[in-house]
Scaffold this motif. Sequence first.
Motif, short mmCIF file in Angstrom:
data_model
loop_
_atom_site.label_atom_id
_atom_site.label_comp_id
_atom_site.label_asym_id
_atom_site.label_seq_id
_atom_site.Cartn_x
_atom_site.Cartn_y
_atom_site.Cartn_z
N UNK A 1 -3.41 -7.33 0.97
CA UNK A 1 -2.57 -7.75 -0.16
C UNK A 1 -2.71 -9.24 -0.45
N UNK A 2 -2.75 -9.56 -1.75
CA UNK A 2 -2.68 -10.96 -2.16
C UNK A 2 -1.21 -11.29 -2.40
N UNK B 1 3.75 -11.72 -7.13
CA UNK B 1 4.04 -10.41 -6.51
C UNK B 1 4.42 -10.62 -5.04
N UNK B 2 5.63 -10.18 -4.69
CA UNK B 2 6.09 -10.36 -3.31
C UNK B 2 6.21 -8.98 -2.65
N UNK B 3 5.53 -8.79 -1.53
CA UNK B 3 5.48 -7.46 -0.90
C UNK B 3 6.12 -7.48 0.48
N UNK B 4 6.77 -6.37 0.78
CA UNK B 4 7.36 -6.17 2.11
C UNK B 4 6.70 -4.95 2.75
N UNK B 5 6.26 -5.10 3.98
CA UNK B 5 5.70 -3.96 4.72
C UNK B 5 6.60 -3.69 5.91
N UNK B 6 7.06 -2.46 5.98
CA UNK B 6 7.98 -2.02 7.04
C UNK B 6 7.32 -0.83 7.72
#
Length: 158
Positions: A25-26, A1-6
Amino acid sequence: MKSLIVYSSQSDNTKKLADAIYESLDGEKDIFPVDQAPLPQGYDMTFVGFWMMAGKPDPKTSEYLEKLEKGDCLFLFGTHGAAAGSDHVKNAIDHAIGLKNDAEIKGVFTCQGEVNPKVLEKVKQKPEPPVWIKDADNAIGHPNGKDIQGLINTIRSL
Ligand SMILES: Cc1cc2nc3c(=O)[nH]c(=O)nc-3n(C[C@H](O)[C@H](O)[C@H](O)COP(=O)(O)O)c2cc1C
């Protein structure tokens, strides 16, 4: 799981939420202020955070939301002077959702954020102060630990 926080944040309230998301987040994750953020292609989930301005998400975040596309998975978060759950906030969230084109909304979390005292005094002096100002004194000290926990719980329940 790849997450982006903007996130967009003038006085750090929204940044506090963004940092808390990042910590919680992991997996692979990246965090960027909105004016340096890439588009979400290649990310499984994108968390986009705004501060509320004139009853809408701030202009930089609005611009980013307009660039989203079908296939992007989105979690919206934000801070505001108005009371959580007020019509003012509901309308602003609806406005944000209307900007995101065909991106899929997976969740939303907003809470109050302390209003810069100088701005607050100036806005209170206006002949017709905006509707949200009546709640702004209650925003002092927010986002607090309880707000952050609410945010994390919302994300974990997705
Ligand atoms: C110029 C300005 C306009 C604002 N307009 C609104 C508004 O329309 N509604 C609202 O609920 N809060 C409004 N606020 C309060 C901010 O949205 C709130 O304090 C927010 O937490 C700021 O986030 P930040 O610290 O991430 O910049 C306004 C604040 C400023 C400085």
